[in-house]
Design a protein around this motif. Structure first.
Motif, PDB file in Angstrom:
ATOM      1  N   PRO A  15       0.823  -1.207   0.000  1.00 14.45           N
ATOM      2  CA  PRO A  15       0.000   0.000   0.000  1.00 14.45           C
ATOM      3  C   PRO A  15       0.856   1.255   0.000  1.00 14.45           C
ATOM      4  O   PRO A  15       1.919   1.307   0.630  1.00 14.45           O
ATOM      5  N   ALA A  16       0.400   2.267  -0.708  1.00 14.82           N
ATOM      6  CA  ALA A  16       1.166   3.509  -0.828  1.00 14.82           C
ATOM      7  C   ALA A  16       1.423   4.116   0.539  1.00 14.82           C
ATOM      8  O   ALA A  16       0.518   4.255   1.352  1.00 14.82           O
ATOM      9  N   GLY A  17       2.698   4.450   0.794  1.00 20.17           N
ATOM     10  CA  GLY A  17       3.074   5.127   2.028  1.00 20.17           C
ATOM     11  C   GLY A  17       3.105   4.257   3.262  1.00 20.17           C
ATOM     12  O   GLY A  17       3.328   4.760   4.366  1.00 20.17           O
ATOM     13  N   ALA A  18       2.855   2.932   3.132  1.00 18.83           N
ATOM     14  CA  ALA A  18       2.779   2.068   4.306  1.00 18.83           C
ATOM     15  C   ALA A  18       4.152   1.624   4.784  1.00 18.83           C
ATOM     16  O   ALA A  18       4.295   1.151   5.902  1.00 18.83           O
ATOM     17  N   GLY A  19       5.181   1.751   3.955  1.00 24.43           N
ATOM     18  CA  GLY A  19       6.531   1.406   4.373  1.00 24.43           C
ATOM     19  C   GLY A  19       6.872  -0.045   4.130  1.00 24.43           C
ATOM     20  O   GLY A  19       6.047  -0.850   3.669  1.00 24.43           O
ATOM     21  N   VAL A  20       8.114  -0.373   4.434  1.00 30.85           N
ATOM     22  CA  VAL A  20       8.624  -1.730   4.253  1.00 30.85           C
ATOM     23  C   VAL A  20       9.412  -2.118   5.493  1.00 30.85           C
ATOM     24  O   VAL A  20       9.776  -1.282   6.317  1.00 30.85           O
ATOM     25  N   ILE A  21       9.684  -3.408   5.588  1.00 33.97           N
ATOM     26  CA  ILE A  21      10.611  -3.902   6.596  1.00 33.97           C
ATOM     27  C   ILE A  21      11.740  -4.609   5.852  1.00 33.97           C
ATOM     28  O   ILE A  21      11.502  -5.528   5.061  1.00 33.97           O
ATOM     29  N   GLU A  22      12.952  -4.125   6.045  1.00 31.59           N
ATOM     30  CA  GLU A  22      14.120  -4.654   5.342  1.00 31.59           C
ATOM     31  C   GLU A  22      14.712  -5.813   6.127  1.00 31.59           C
ATOM     32  O   GLU A  22      14.870  -5.746   7.348  1.00 31.59           O
ATOM     33  N   CYS A  41      16.844 -13.750  13.362  1.00 34.42           N
ATOM     34  CA  CYS A  41      16.935 -12.888  12.187  1.00 34.42           C
ATOM     35  C   CYS A  41      17.106 -11.443  12.638  1.00 34.42           C
ATOM     36  O   CYS A  41      16.998 -11.129  13.828  1.00 34.42           O
ATOM     37  N   GLU A  42      17.390 -10.548  11.683  1.00 32.09           N
ATOM     38  CA  GLU A  42      17.509  -9.119  11.946  1.00 32.09           C
ATOM     39  C   GLU A  42      16.723  -8.357  10.885  1.00 32.09           C
ATOM     40  O   GLU A  42      16.824  -8.652   9.687  1.00 32.09           O
ATOM     41  N   LEU A  43      15.938  -7.370  11.344  1.00 29.73           N
ATOM     42  CA  LEU A  43      15.035  -6.623  10.480  1.00 29.73           C
ATOM     43  C   LEU A  43      15.156  -5.133  10.775  1.00 29.73           C
ATOM     44  O   LEU A  43      15.518  -4.734  11.878  1.00 29.73           O
ATOM     45  N   ARG A  44      14.782  -4.306   9.778  1.00 36.10           N
ATOM     46  CA  ARG A  44      14.807  -2.858   9.981  1.00 36.10           C
ATOM     47  C   ARG A  44      13.609  -2.236   9.263  1.00 36.10           C
ATOM     48  O   ARG A  44      13.547  -2.240   8.037  1.00 36.10           O
ATOM     49  N   PRO A  45      12.661  -1.660  10.002  1.00 38.43           N
ATOM     50  CA  PRO A  45      11.495  -1.049   9.359  1.00 38.43           C
ATOM     51  C   PRO A  45      11.794   0.366   8.881  1.00 38.43           C
ATOM     52  O   PRO A  45      12.585   1.094   9.491  1.00 38.43           O
ATOM     53  N   SER A  46      11.128   0.746   7.806  1.00 38.89           N
ATOM     54  CA  SER A  46      11.318   2.097   7.272  1.00 38.89           C
ATOM     55  C   SER A  46      10.444   3.117   7.990  1.00 38.89           C
ATOM     56  O   SER A  46      10.646   4.325   7.829  1.00 38.89           O
ATOM     57  N   ARG A  47       9.454   2.655   8.729  1.00 37.21           N
ATOM     58  CA  ARG A  47       8.606   3.562   9.508  1.00 37.21           C
ATOM     59  C   ARG A  47       8.479   3.017  10.926  1.00 37.21           C
ATOM     60  O   ARG A  47       8.810   1.855  11.185  1.00 37.21           O
ATOM     61  N   ALA A  48       8.026   3.853  11.843  1.00 40.25           N
ATOM     62  CA  ALA A  48       7.813   3.404  13.213  1.00 40.25           C
ATOM     63  C   ALA A  48       6.709   2.341  13.230  1.00 40.25           C
ATOM     64  O   ALA A  48       5.654   2.517  12.622  1.00 40.25           O
ATOM     65  N   VAL A  49       6.990   1.235  13.911  1.00 43.81           N
ATOM     66  CA  VAL A  49       6.040   0.127  13.962  1.00 43.81           C
ATOM     67  C   VAL A  49       6.021  -0.456  15.368  1.00 43.81           C
ATOM     68  O   VAL A  49       6.880  -0.147  16.208  1.00 43.81           O
ATOM     69  N   THR A  50       5.054  -1.309  15.601  1.00 47.62           N
ATOM     70  CA  THR A  50       5.029  -2.162  16.790  1.00 47.62           C
ATOM     71  C   THR A  50       5.251  -3.591  16.331  1.00 47.62           C
ATOM     72  O   THR A  50       4.646  -4.038  15.349  1.00 47.62           O
ATOM     73  N   VAL A  51       6.136  -4.308  17.015  1.00 51.16           N
ATOM     74  CA  VAL A  51       6.359  -5.716  16.704  1.00 51.16           C
ATOM     75  C   VAL A  51       6.114  -6.546  17.953  1.00 51.16           C
ATOM     76  O   VAL A  51       6.170  -6.037  19.081  1.00 51.16           O
ATOM     77  N   ALA A  52       5.856  -7.819  17.749  1.00 49.54           N
ATOM     78  CA  ALA A  52       5.756  -8.772  18.853  1.00 49.54           C
ATOM     79  C   ALA A  52       6.300 -10.104  18.376  1.00 49.54           C
ATOM     80  O   ALA A  52       6.067 -10.503  17.227  1.00 49.54           O
ATOM     81  N   VAL A  53       7.033 -10.768  19.252  1.00 46.77           N
ATOM     82  CA  VAL A  53       7.624 -12.070  18.960  1.00 46.77           C
ATOM     83  C   VAL A  53       7.032 -13.093  19.927  1.00 46.77           C
ATOM     84  O   VAL A  53       6.974 -12.851  21.136  1.00 46.77           O
ATOM     85  N   THR A  54       6.590 -14.215  19.405  1.00 46.20           N
ATOM     86  CA  THR A  54       6.061 -15.296  20.230  1.00 46.20           C
ATOM     87  C   THR A  54       6.793 -16.593  19.876  1.00 46.20           C
ATOM     88  O   THR A  54       7.620 -16.633  18.980  1.00 46.20           O
ATOM     89  N   GLY A  55       6.428 -17.663  20.571  1.00 48.41           N
ATOM     90  CA  GLY A  55       7.049 -18.957  20.298  1.00 48.41           C
ATOM     91  C   GLY A  55       8.145 -19.276  21.289  1.00 48.41           C
ATOM     92  O   GLY A  55       7.996 -19.077  22.502  1.00 48.41           O
ATOM     93  N   ALA A  56       9.272 -19.752  20.794  1.00 52.10           N
ATOM     94  CA  ALA A  56      10.373 -20.197  21.649  1.00 52.10           C
ATOM     95  C   ALA A  56      10.953 -19.033  22.455  1.00 52.10           C
ATOM     96  O   ALA A  56      10.889 -17.870  22.046  1.00 52.10           O
ATOM     97  N   ASP A  57      11.531 -19.363  23.602  1.00 56.97           N
ATOM     98  CA  ASP A  57      12.172 -18.356  24.450  1.00 56.97           C
ATOM     99  C   ASP A  57      13.451 -17.872  23.771  1.00 56.97           C
ATOM    100  O   ASP A  57      14.337 -18.664  23.447  1.00 56.97           O
ATOM    101  N   ALA A  58      13.538 -16.574  23.523  1.00 58.54           N
ATOM    102  CA  ALA A  58      14.691 -16.006  22.828  1.00 58.54           C
ATOM    103  C   ALA A  58      14.899 -14.571  23.291  1.00 58.54           C
ATOM    104  O   ALA A  58      13.981 -13.919  23.799  1.00 58.54           O
TER     105      ALA A  58
END
Length: 315
Positions: free
Chosen positions: A29-36, A93-110
């Motif tokens: 979507p236009a203007g929604a950004g990406v995660i690299e 893994c390692e990620l970098r978003p182009s805009r401010a975001v909220t993330v959450a990680v679930t599953g194995a303890d890390a």
């Protein structure tokens, strides 16, 4: 790791994919950004809750190996549970978003980090634009699921954004340098102080219903299946979990015409070692199915060497 073909013991033949970035032309979507994607690890895939309802056309469901873990991650960031996120296997893994975001990680303890700031599995984390999100290898278990506000907005195929590693449907597995489009930012994340994670058991117990081809095996085979321990083989993937242990002798020799198989089907190739089909399983197979596991979710976190035992269904 490769689980093997459904009807032969050869390695899985995956659909060929063009060279180059896995998602070169998905602007989102236009203007929604990406995660690299700075570091993808050996197998990080885009997953949602899958594409059920297409088995009659030879298309498996696919989707997250632990749907509840992905759904939780999505709820934590304010997404609908059906939004696409990332399934991360073993090495983080390692990620970098182009805009401010909220993330959450679930599953194995890390260990999870946003820049230099430590975060927790099972909590929403605010990520400024350009900050690096790092998910370290899990302390135990095998997989994590990462949701990002807005969801991963790659083009859907048959109503799902899930990567099917067997058929090649959906986006290719994620690679270093990919730029994954994001959907529009959702509402505020969930007001959560802590979530209760599921511990990774040292021994996996699987409820199994015999059939449809248990009569192709001796009574001794069923006794072995229910009475001895198996170990998860290093040769496994999203298609299936191969097990190592007591071989299951056949009562009927010869070939079986290919027939339909379902999630959790326990197929027995010529070597007698059981194979439990997972999310990317084929829809037909030519080896007899001795039984079907009620819930394969515990295998999503089972590392090679994990003990597996089968028991009859609870009544």
């Amino acid at each position: 790791m490769a689980a093997g073909r459904a009807d032969r013991a050869d390695p899985v033949r995956r659909a060929g994919r063009p060279a180059g970035p896995a998602h070169p032309r998905h602007p989102g979507p236009a203007g929604a950004g990406v995660i690299e994607v700075l570091r993808a690890g050996p197998l990080t895939t885009v997953q949602d809750l899958g594409r059920p309802g297409w088995a009659h056309l030879g298309v498996p469901r696919s989707g997250a190996l632990d749907p509840a873990a992905l759904a939780l991650a999505n709820r934590l960031v304010g997404n609908p549970e059906s939004a696409a996120g990332l399934e991360i296997t073993l090495t983080g893994c390692e990620l970098r978003p182009s805009r401010a975001v909220t993330v959450a990680v679930t599953g194995a303890d890390a260990v999870v980090r946003v820049g230099r700031r430590a975060g927790d599995v099972g909590r929403p984390l605010s990520v400024p634009a350009g900050a690096v999100v790092r998910v370290d290898p899990p302390r135990d278990g095998l997989r994590n699921w990462l949701a990002v506000g807005g969801g991963v907005a790659v083009e859907p195929v048959l109503g799902s954004r899930a990567t099917d590693t067997l058929s090649g449907l959906g986006p290719a597995p994620v690679r270093d340098g990919d730029r994954l489009p994001l959907g529009p930012a959702p509402g505020p994340p969930a007001p959560v102080d802590v979530t209760v994670g599921r511990s990774v058991p040292r021994e996996v117990l699987l409820a199994l219903r015999p059939g449809p081809r248990h009569d192709w095996f001796t009574a001794e085979a069923l006794d072995r299946l229910f009475g001895t321990a198996y170990a998860v083989s290093p040769v496994g993937d999203r298609v299936g979990a191969r097990l190592i242990g007591a071989a299951l002798p056949r009562a009927v020799a010869g070939e079986l015409p290919s027939e339909g198989v379902v999630l959790g089907a326990v197929q027995v190739p010529a070597d007698g070692q059981p194979l439990v089909f997972l999310a990317d399983h084929p829809t037909t197979g030519g080896y007899p199915v001795i039984g079907v596991v009620d819930d394969v979710t515990p295998l999503a976190q089972a590392r090679p060497g994990t003990t597996v035992r089968f028991h009859g269904p609870q009544r």
